[in-house]
Design a protein around this motif. Sequence first.
Motif, PDB file in Angstrom:
ATOM      1  N   GLY A 208       0.786  -1.230   0.000  1.00 44.32           N
ATOM      2  CA  GLY A 208       0.000   0.000   0.000  1.00 44.32           C
ATOM      3  C   GLY A 208       0.823   1.288   0.000  1.00 44.32           C
ATOM      4  N   GLU A 209       2.155   1.179  -0.056  1.00 42.57           N
ATOM      5  CA  GLU A 209       2.978   2.401  -0.057  1.00 42.57           C
ATOM      6  C   GLU A 209       2.816   3.193  -1.349  1.00 42.57           C
ATOM      7  OE1 GLU A 209       7.200   2.071   0.605  1.00 42.57           O
ATOM      8  OE2 GLU A 209       6.941   1.409   2.676  1.00 42.57           O
ATOM      9  N   ARG A 210       3.018   4.509  -1.214  1.00 43.88           N
ATOM     10  CA  ARG A 210       3.114   5.374  -2.393  1.00 43.88           C
ATOM     11  C   ARG A 210       4.601   5.712  -2.564  1.00 43.88           C
ATOM     12  NH1 ARG A 210      -0.431   8.180  -4.528  1.00 43.88           N
ATOM     13  NH2 ARG A 210       0.759  10.103  -4.419  1.00 43.88           N
ATOM     14  N   VAL A 211       5.140   5.373  -3.733  1.00 47.96           N
ATOM     15  CA  VAL A 211       6.597   5.483  -3.943  1.00 47.96           C
ATOM     16  C   VAL A 211       6.874   6.452  -5.089  1.00 47.96           C
ATOM     17  CG1 VAL A 211       8.709   4.192  -4.475  1.00 47.96           C
ATOM     18  CG2 VAL A 211       6.841   3.045  -3.241  1.00 47.96           C
ATOM     19  N   LEU A 212       7.830   7.361  -4.878  1.00 45.61           N
ATOM     20  CA  LEU A 212       8.287   8.237  -5.961  1.00 45.61           C
ATOM     21  C   LEU A 212       9.699   7.820  -6.359  1.00 45.61           C
ATOM     22  CD1 LEU A 212       8.160  10.793  -7.765  1.00 45.61           C
ATOM     23  CD2 LEU A 212       9.029  12.111  -5.809  1.00 45.61           C
ATOM     24  N   VAL A 213       9.898   7.536  -7.654  1.00 47.55           N
ATOM     25  CA  VAL A 213      11.259   7.260  -8.159  1.00 47.55           C
ATOM     26  C   VAL A 213      11.653   8.437  -9.036  1.00 47.55           C
ATOM     27  CG1 VAL A 213      12.748   5.731  -9.496  1.00 47.55           C
ATOM     28  CG2 VAL A 213      10.869   4.760  -8.129  1.00 47.55           C
ATOM     29  N   MET A 214      12.514   9.300  -8.503  1.00 43.21           N
ATOM     30  CA  MET A 214      13.043  10.396  -9.310  1.00 43.21           C
ATOM     31  C   MET A 214      14.101   9.792 -10.244  1.00 43.21           C
ATOM     32  SD  MET A 214      13.817  13.154  -6.373  1.00 43.21           S
ATOM     33  CE  MET A 214      12.776  14.518  -6.054  1.00 43.21           C
ATOM     34  N   PHE A 215      14.327  10.348 -11.408  1.00 39.39           N
ATOM     35  CA  PHE A 215      15.406   9.876 -12.294  1.00 39.39           C
ATOM     36  C   PHE A 215      15.191   8.411 -12.680  1.00 39.39           C
ATOM     37  CE2 PHE A 215      17.130  12.242  -8.548  1.00 39.39           C
ATOM     38  CZ  PHE A 215      17.089  13.500  -9.106  1.00 39.39           C
ATOM     39  N   SER A 216      14.020   8.113 -13.224  1.00 36.39           N
ATOM     40  CA  SER A 216      13.617   6.701 -13.358  1.00 36.39           C
ATOM     41  C   SER A 216      14.182   5.997 -14.592  1.00 36.39           C
ATOM     42  CB  SER A 216      12.087   6.587 -13.340  1.00 36.39           C
ATOM     43  OG  SER A 216      11.513   7.534 -14.213  1.00 36.39           O
ATOM     44  N   GLY A 217      14.807   6.719 -15.542  1.00 40.44           N
ATOM     45  CA  GLY A 217      15.430   6.074 -16.705  1.00 40.44           C
ATOM     46  C   GLY A 217      14.415   5.252 -17.486  1.00 40.44           C
ATOM     47  N   ALA A 218      14.799   4.025 -17.848  1.00 39.51           N
ATOM     48  CA  ALA A 218      13.897   3.132 -18.588  1.00 39.51           C
ATOM     49  C   ALA A 218      12.962   2.390 -17.624  1.00 39.51           C
ATOM     50  CB  ALA A 218      14.712   2.150 -19.419  1.00 39.51           C
ATOM     51  N   ALA A 219      12.862   2.901 -16.419  1.00 40.13           N
ATOM     52  CA  ALA A 219      11.934   2.429 -15.372  1.00 40.13           C
ATOM     53  C   ALA A 219      12.293   1.095 -14.712  1.00 40.13           C
ATOM     54  CB  ALA A 219      10.501   2.413 -15.890  1.00 40.13           C
ATOM     55  N   PRO A 220      13.590   0.769 -14.578  1.00 38.86           N
ATOM     56  CA  PRO A 220      13.871  -0.479 -13.862  1.00 38.86           C
ATOM     57  C   PRO A 220      13.412  -0.451 -12.404  1.00 38.86           C
ATOM     58  CG  PRO A 220      15.930   0.734 -14.280  1.00 38.86           C
ATOM     59  CD  PRO A 220      14.842   1.416 -15.065  1.00 38.86           C
ATOM     60  N   TYR A 221      13.628   0.674 -11.679  1.00 41.61           N
ATOM     61  CA  TYR A 221      13.168   0.719 -10.275  1.00 41.61           C
ATOM     62  C   TYR A 221      11.637   0.617 -10.193  1.00 41.61           C
ATOM     63  CZ  TYR A 221      17.558   1.877  -7.797  1.00 41.61           C
ATOM     64  OH  TYR A 221      18.811   1.839  -7.241  1.00 41.61           O
ATOM     65  N   PRO A 222      10.886   1.455 -10.912  1.00 42.18           N
ATOM     66  CA  PRO A 222       9.426   1.334 -10.804  1.00 42.18           C
ATOM     67  C   PRO A 222       8.930  -0.076 -11.142  1.00 42.18           C
ATOM     68  CG  PRO A 222       9.980   3.393 -11.880  1.00 42.18           C
ATOM     69  CD  PRO A 222      11.271   2.631 -11.741  1.00 42.18           C
ATOM     70  N   CYS A 223       9.494  -0.675 -12.199  1.00 42.91           N
ATOM     71  CA  CYS A 223       9.005  -2.009 -12.602  1.00 42.91           C
ATOM     72  C   CYS A 223       9.329  -3.055 -11.539  1.00 42.91           C
ATOM     73  CB  CYS A 223       9.613  -2.423 -13.947  1.00 42.91           C
ATOM     74  SG  CYS A 223       8.952  -1.473 -15.332  1.00 42.91           S
ATOM     75  N   VAL A 224      10.560  -3.032 -11.020  1.00 40.87           N
ATOM     76  CA  VAL A 224      10.950  -4.057 -10.035  1.00 40.87           C
ATOM     77  C   VAL A 224      10.152  -3.871  -8.743  1.00 40.87           C
ATOM     78  CG1 VAL A 224      12.869  -4.914  -8.625  1.00 40.87           C
ATOM     79  CG2 VAL A 224      13.227  -4.416 -11.057  1.00 40.87           C
ATOM     80  N   ILE A 225       9.953  -2.614  -8.328  1.00 39.69           N
ATOM     81  CA  ILE A 225       9.175  -2.364  -7.103  1.00 39.69           C
ATOM     82  C   ILE A 225       7.733  -2.852  -7.292  1.00 39.69           C
ATOM     83  CG2 ILE A 225       8.171  -0.516  -5.677  1.00 39.69           C
ATOM     84  CD1 ILE A 225      10.856   1.039  -6.132  1.00 39.69           C
ATOM     85  N   ALA A 226       7.136  -2.487  -8.442  1.00 34.54           N
ATOM     86  CA  ALA A 226       5.730  -2.893  -8.674  1.00 34.54           C
ATOM     87  C   ALA A 226       5.594  -4.403  -8.805  1.00 34.54           C
ATOM     88  CB  ALA A 226       5.203  -2.200  -9.933  1.00 34.54           C
ATOM     89  N   LYS A 227       6.648  -5.044  -9.316  1.00 33.20           N
ATOM     90  CA  LYS A 227       6.582  -6.501  -9.524  1.00 33.20           C
ATOM     91  C   LYS A 227       6.802  -7.268  -8.216  1.00 33.20           C
ATOM     92  CE  LYS A 227       6.545 -10.214 -12.116  1.00 33.20           C
ATOM     93  NZ  LYS A 227       5.492 -10.527 -13.083  1.00 33.20           N
ATOM     94  N   LEU A 228       7.795  -6.850  -7.436  1.00 37.15           N
ATOM     95  CA  LEU A 228       8.173  -7.637  -6.251  1.00 37.15           C
ATOM     96  C   LEU A 228       7.413  -7.229  -4.995  1.00 37.15           C
ATOM     97  CD1 LEU A 228      12.072  -7.988  -6.565  1.00 37.15           C
ATOM     98  CD2 LEU A 228      10.278  -9.438  -7.531  1.00 37.15           C
ATOM     99  N   ALA A 229       6.899  -5.985  -4.961  1.00 35.74           N
ATOM    100  CA  ALA A 229       6.180  -5.535  -3.763  1.00 35.74           C
ATOM    101  C   ALA A 229       4.717  -5.278  -4.137  1.00 35.74           C
ATOM    102  CB  ALA A 229       6.845  -4.275  -3.221  1.00 35.74           C
ATOM    103  N   ALA A 230       3.961  -4.732  -3.183  1.00 35.46           N
ATOM    104  CA  ALA A 230       2.548  -4.443  -3.481  1.00 35.46           C
ATOM    105  C   ALA A 230       2.247  -2.985  -3.151  1.00 35.46           C
ATOM    106  CB  ALA A 230       1.662  -5.391  -2.678  1.00 35.46           C
ATOM    107  N   PRO A 231       2.923  -2.062  -3.849  1.00 43.77           N
ATOM    108  CA  PRO A 231       2.675  -0.641  -3.559  1.00 43.77           C
ATOM    109  C   PRO A 231       1.290  -0.231  -4.058  1.00 43.77           C
ATOM    110  CG  PRO A 231       4.027  -0.857  -5.522  1.00 43.77           C
ATOM    111  CD  PRO A 231       3.828  -2.260  -5.002  1.00 43.77           C
ATOM    112  N   ALA A 232       0.761   0.856  -3.475  1.00 47.86           N
ATOM    113  CA  ALA A 232      -0.501   1.377  -4.008  1.00 47.86           C
ATOM    114  C   ALA A 232      -0.217   2.079  -5.333  1.00 47.86           C
ATOM    115  CB  ALA A 232      -1.116   2.356  -3.011  1.00 47.86           C
ATOM    116  N   HIS A 233       0.910   2.795  -5.393  1.00 46.21           N
ATOM    117  CA  HIS A 233       1.210   3.599  -6.587  1.00 46.21           C
ATOM    118  C   HIS A 233       2.717   3.869  -6.641  1.00 46.21           C
ATOM    119  CE1 HIS A 233      -0.061   7.350  -9.139  1.00 46.21           C
ATOM    120  NE2 HIS A 233       0.409   6.355  -9.875  1.00 46.21           N
TER     121      HIS A 233
END
Length: 340
Positions: free
Chosen positions: A186-211
């Motif tokens: 349920g966390e809300r996560v901001l990834v500044m400087f996200s590039g080709a989105a490896p951090y957002p994708c890995v976080i969304a895949k391995l965890a259960a953030p709200a956004h």
Amino acid sequence: MTLCVKVPFKDAERVKRLLERKGVLDPLHRYDKDERHIYFPITRKLEEPGLIYAKRVLPAAKKKNTLREQLRSQLTPEELAHVKSSYDIVGSIAIIEVDKALAQRERIIANAVLAMNKHVSTVLKKEGGHEGELRLQKMRCLAGKDTRETIVKENGVTLLVDVERVYYSVRSATERKRIAQLVKKGERVLVMFSGAAPYPCVIAKLAAPAHVVGIELNKRGHELGIENVRRNKLDTVTLMHGDVRELVPLLAQQGETFDRIVMPLPHTGHDFLDEALSVARTGTVVHLYDFEHEDEFEKGAEKARAGAARNGKRAEILGIVACGQHSPRVYRICVDFKVL
Ligand SMILES: C[S@@+](CC[C@H](N)C(=O)[O-])C[C@H]1O[C@@H](n2cnc3c(N)ncnc32)[C@H](O)[C@@H]1O
């Protein structure tokens, strides 16, 4: 059948040296002989006059374990000493560094890397370090297919990357997993400087953030990020194209806050702490990346404390993690801190 140069024994040494110099010896096959000739396997024909070409079934080269061993028969011992034996493999692309002393031998080295890695179809040479605001690195193709795009699998996601037009480092995969494992449901996560989105994708895949919101300045990086989110069917990720300095204040104006803020821009990330803290609340965890000498990791923590103080807040340092090496005795570190 393999393309070969057919050479009378008496000319074998001279022609072998020519083929090595031109970087066309095919390292996947071994040479062969008949009563009067030797057959050298090659990767392409040369414009040299006087060479006789043939096609022949040649024995496969024995697989050698290290790059130096693979090159032992093609380079002198002095040259071998200059070979950098480690290199990155990003999907089907190997990225090598070649010492200046081996400039004339770079194609031989690249062909050896190609031969040693059956999943690699392109060998690129780094032509300098990461430069400019977008942290891009020039590359030149030395062997195989001349491309910069490839598909990478990391931490359960599949990512389309362009190793020259968008920053991406396979070496940060473990660190991305570490961050994802810290994200609570349920966390809300901001990834500044996200590039080709490896951090957002890995976080969304391995965890259960709200956004998860990612922001990237490089247009091509943003496009690849959108493609990667689509490819991995991640419906909790939103990516924004633009400058963190302009977009984060807009989020702040809309009253947005985040539980966790990731800042993967080691050289200058601390310059963006004002923006990060404008969308932090008490208790938000920030991951601030930095490069520091092994004796001076505390300087990274100081940057976090100074940024917090500048914004009328305090930074409780949760830990400092070394997550990569930048140069001898200088590490990529992540300062994890809680905003108070
Ligand atoms: C070190 S790379 C990290 C990329 C990605 N997070 C990764 O781990 O592969 C830093 C990224 O920040 C982007 N960048 C630099 N300055 C920026 C800014 N002011 N606003 C948004 N993105 C920026 C660069 O284009 C680059 O893609």
